[in-house]
Write a protein that holds these residues in place. Structure first.
Motif: not given
Length: 260
Positions: A5-26
């Motif tokens: 799981l990748q997270t960051r805050v930029q310009d007051r927006v929190a981005e939450i990115v699924f990163n289980r690519v090998e399972t197609r983000n299962g």
């Protein structure tokens, strides 16, 4: 957080990115526990005004991880309800009930539990190749995470019946046409960029108004008009005496964009 799981805050927006690519983000419970924690952290962060959820790889989420679904066969009903859906339903509850607006940016497929999570968001941004797939009846089950309640209210009863009972896929253009998505991005390569701009617009709006509007819209799903008249009037009275309304009036008079 882990590399899943990748997270960051930029310009007051929190981005939450699924990163289980090998399972197609299962999804598995441990991963969803991280997602719940990330959403709650963003909700409690005063620097965050909006939350964007998306996935790396070809799909937003393929739903329940296939290996994990096999494990469910050996679990008791109590274990499934308590341990599995405590997280699967829990993440949808967290998205729906957090105070800040949530935008799901749907790359590729949002399938099964991934579709339910996307439906729980306040807004969905899609491309032509994005698709929603409530595939539950195709595997002998039903959508238990909120879609059975929310979908008819988004797209109407008969469309929801087709999506759920016949497990029909809904692609990006149709999703926007029927009200399942808010914004269509023509170029797949620009989907995340445009999704971020959508979230950025929300982040620039009155945080107090956004918070109250989200609560009021959620209440309206199973309330009465008389009850909501009373609730909204009370909330409006508070907002009219708050700093955001005063800042907006100053900005109008100065012919500039308000800053909250």
């Amino acid at each position: 957080m882990t590399e899943q799981l990748q997270t960051r805050v930029q310009d007051r927006v929190a981005e939450i990115v699924f990163n289980r690519v090998e399972t197609r983000n299962g999804f598995v419970p441990q991963f969803l526990a991280e997602v719940i924690e990330a959403i709650k952290a963003a909700d409690n962060d005063p620097k965050v005004r909006a939350i964007m959820i998306t996935g790396n790889g070809p799909d937003f989420s393929s739903g329940g991880d296939k290996k994990f679904l096999r494990e469910i066969l050996s679990m008791s009903t109590d274990d499934v309800i308590r341990n599995v859906y405590g997280y699967f339903q829990g993440v949808c509850r967290t998205v729906k009930t957090c105070a800040k607006p949530v935008v799901a940016v749907i790359n590729g497929g949002a399938v099964g539990a991934g579709c339910e999570l996307a439906i729980s968001a306040d807004f969905r941004v899609v491309s032509k190749s994005s698709f929603f797939h409530e595939n539950w009846t195709a595997i002998g089950t039903i959508p238990p995470l909120g879609g059975m309640f929310l979908l008819p209210r988004l797209v109407g009863q008969e469309r929801a019946a087709n999506i759920i009972m016949r497990a029909q896929r809904v692609y990006g253009e149709e999703a926007v046409r029927i009200g399942l998505a808010s914004h269509l991005v023509e170029d797949d390569a620009k989907l995340r960029e445009e999704g971020f701009k959508f979230a950025l617009d929300l982040a620039g709006r009155s945080p107090n108004a956004m918070r109250v509007a989200k609560v009021a819209l959620r209440r309206s799903l199973d309330s009465t008009l008389a009850g909501e008249w009373e609730f909204n009037l009370l909330q409006q009275g508070t907002l009219l005496h708050g700093p955001d309304f005063a800042a907006a009036l100053d900005a109008i008079e100065a012919k500039r964009v308000p800053t909250y």
